[in-house]
Design a protein around this motif. Structure first.
Motif, short mmCIF file in Angstrom:
data_model
loop_
_atom_site.label_atom_id
_atom_site.label_comp_id
_atom_site.label_asym_id
_atom_site.label_seq_id
_atom_site.Cartn_x
_atom_site.Cartn_y
_atom_site.Cartn_z
N UNK A 1 7.21 -6.72 13.07
CA UNK A 1 7.31 -7.79 14.09
C UNK A 1 6.49 -8.94 13.53
N UNK A 2 6.97 -10.22 13.45
CA UNK A 2 6.12 -11.39 12.91
C UNK A 2 6.03 -12.18 14.04
N UNK A 3 4.62 -12.51 14.65
CA UNK A 3 4.37 -13.12 15.69
C UNK A 3 4.00 -14.60 15.21
N UNK A 4 4.78 -15.58 15.82
CA UNK A 4 4.50 -17.02 15.16
C UNK A 4 4.32 -18.03 16.52
N UNK A 5 3.74 -18.77 16.35
CA UNK A 5 3.42 -19.90 17.04
C UNK A 5 4.11 -21.42 16.87
N UNK A 6 4.72 -22.24 17.59
CA UNK A 6 5.40 -23.15 16.88
C UNK A 6 4.37 -24.43 17.35
N UNK A 7 4.73 -25.51 16.52
CA UNK A 7 4.03 -26.77 17.02
C UNK A 7 4.18 -27.19 18.37
N UNK A 8 5.39 -26.79 19.13
CA UNK A 8 5.51 -27.26 20.60
C UNK A 8 5.09 -26.23 21.68
N UNK A 9 4.33 -25.32 20.85
CA UNK A 9 3.60 -24.21 21.78
C UNK A 9 4.28 -22.93 22.14
N UNK A 10 5.68 -22.88 21.59
CA UNK A 10 6.47 -21.68 21.85
C UNK A 10 6.03 -20.41 21.18
N UNK A 11 6.09 -19.56 21.47
CA UNK A 11 5.72 -17.93 20.84
C UNK A 11 6.93 -17.27 20.75
N UNK A 12 7.08 -16.79 19.36
CA UNK A 12 8.21 -16.08 19.03
C UNK A 12 7.69 -14.71 18.25
N UNK A 13 8.49 -13.68 18.37
CA UNK A 13 8.22 -12.52 17.93
C UNK A 13 9.56 -11.78 17.38
N UNK A 14 10.11 -12.30 16.29
CA UNK A 14 11.37 -11.80 15.95
C UNK A 14 11.12 -10.35 15.29
N UNK A 15 11.70 -9.51 15.44
CA UNK A 15 11.71 -8.18 14.71
C UNK A 15 12.59 -7.97 13.40
N UNK A 16 12.19 -7.29 12.60
CA UNK A 16 12.71 -7.33 11.24
C UNK A 16 12.93 -5.90 11.12
N UNK A 17 14.37 -5.26 10.63
CA UNK A 17 14.47 -3.88 10.30
C UNK A 17 14.51 -3.98 8.64
N UNK A 18 13.58 -3.10 8.07
CA UNK A 18 13.61 -2.99 6.64
C UNK A 18 13.93 -1.68 6.23
N UNK A 19 14.81 -1.46 5.28
CA UNK A 19 15.00 0.11 4.76
C UNK A 19 14.61 0.10 3.30
N UNK A 20 13.58 1.29 3.20
CA UNK A 20 12.84 1.45 2.27
C UNK A 20 13.83 2.41 1.36
N UNK A 21 14.35 2.16 0.11
CA UNK A 21 15.14 3.01 -0.58
C UNK A 21 14.37 4.05 -1.04
N UNK A 22 15.38 5.12 -1.62
CA UNK A 22 14.87 6.48 -2.31
C UNK A 22 14.90 6.16 -3.91
N UNK A 23 15.05 4.80 -4.14
CA UNK A 23 15.30 4.60 -5.69
C UNK A 23 13.95 4.89 -6.41
N UNK A 24 12.65 4.62 -5.86
CA UNK A 24 11.44 4.86 -6.34
C UNK A 24 10.59 5.85 -5.46
N UNK A 25 9.52 6.30 -6.16
CA UNK A 25 8.69 7.06 -5.33
C UNK A 25 7.63 6.23 -4.50
N UNK A 26 6.96 6.79 -3.62
CA UNK A 26 6.14 6.28 -2.81
C UNK A 26 4.84 6.00 -3.60
N UNK A 27 4.08 4.87 -3.56
CA UNK A 27 2.90 4.28 -4.08
C UNK A 27 2.02 3.63 -3.12
N UNK A 28 0.98 3.84 -3.54
CA UNK A 28 -0.04 3.01 -2.60
C UNK A 28 0.04 1.38 -3.01
N UNK A 29 0.12 0.62 -2.19
CA UNK A 29 0.41 -0.90 -2.24
C UNK A 29 -0.91 -1.37 -3.01
N UNK A 30 -0.45 -2.24 -3.91
CA UNK A 30 -1.40 -3.03 -4.99
C UNK A 30 -2.12 -3.96 -3.84
#
Length: 118
Positions: free
Chosen positions: A54-83
């Motif tokens: 969920x990305x919470x944004x504020x617009x120049x005109x004062x609007x607040x938006x919170x679009x939701x994004x669904x991200x599929x994590x593939x099984x092509x690689x192993x889980x690793x700690x983020x850099x």
């Protein structure tokens, strides 16, 4: 928003409500406005899961938006700690569009946040 003349002025925060909290779990490394768009850098993620961002944004005109994004994590690689993202001594992440001075210092505002090239 394009028909209203409004634009994204600031990213308030980015949440991943489905994150597991594991060291290899999906993590927000930094967020910034790049070419007028909200841009986020993510790291990690458990293979075979679908994460909600969920990305919470504020617009120049004062609007607040919170679009939701669904991200599929593939099984092509192993889980690793983020850099880890580059950070200031205050632990504030430095996105790639931060303004860097000739002496390689990052230009900061009064609140200690990097000035950005948007």
């Amino acid at each position: 928003m394009s028909d209203t003349g409004d634009y994204i002025a600031r990213i308030l925060r980015v949440d991943i409500p489905t994150a597991s909290g594991a060291t290899t779990g999906l993590t927000v490394l930094w967020s910034s406005i790049v070419n007028g768009m909200a841009c986020i850098m993510l790291g990690g993620g458990e293979p075979g899961t679908t994460q909600t961002i969920v990305v919470y944004v504020l617009t120049q005109q004062g609007r607040r938006l919170a679009p939701r994004i669904e991200l599929a994590i593939t099984t092509e690689t192993d889980a690793v700690e983020p850099t880890p993202a580059p950070t200031l001594s205050s632990s504030v992440p430095v996105p790639p569009n931060a303004i860097q001075l000739l002496d390689e210092a990052i230009l900061l505002d009064a609140a200690g946040q990097p000035y950005l090239i948007a």
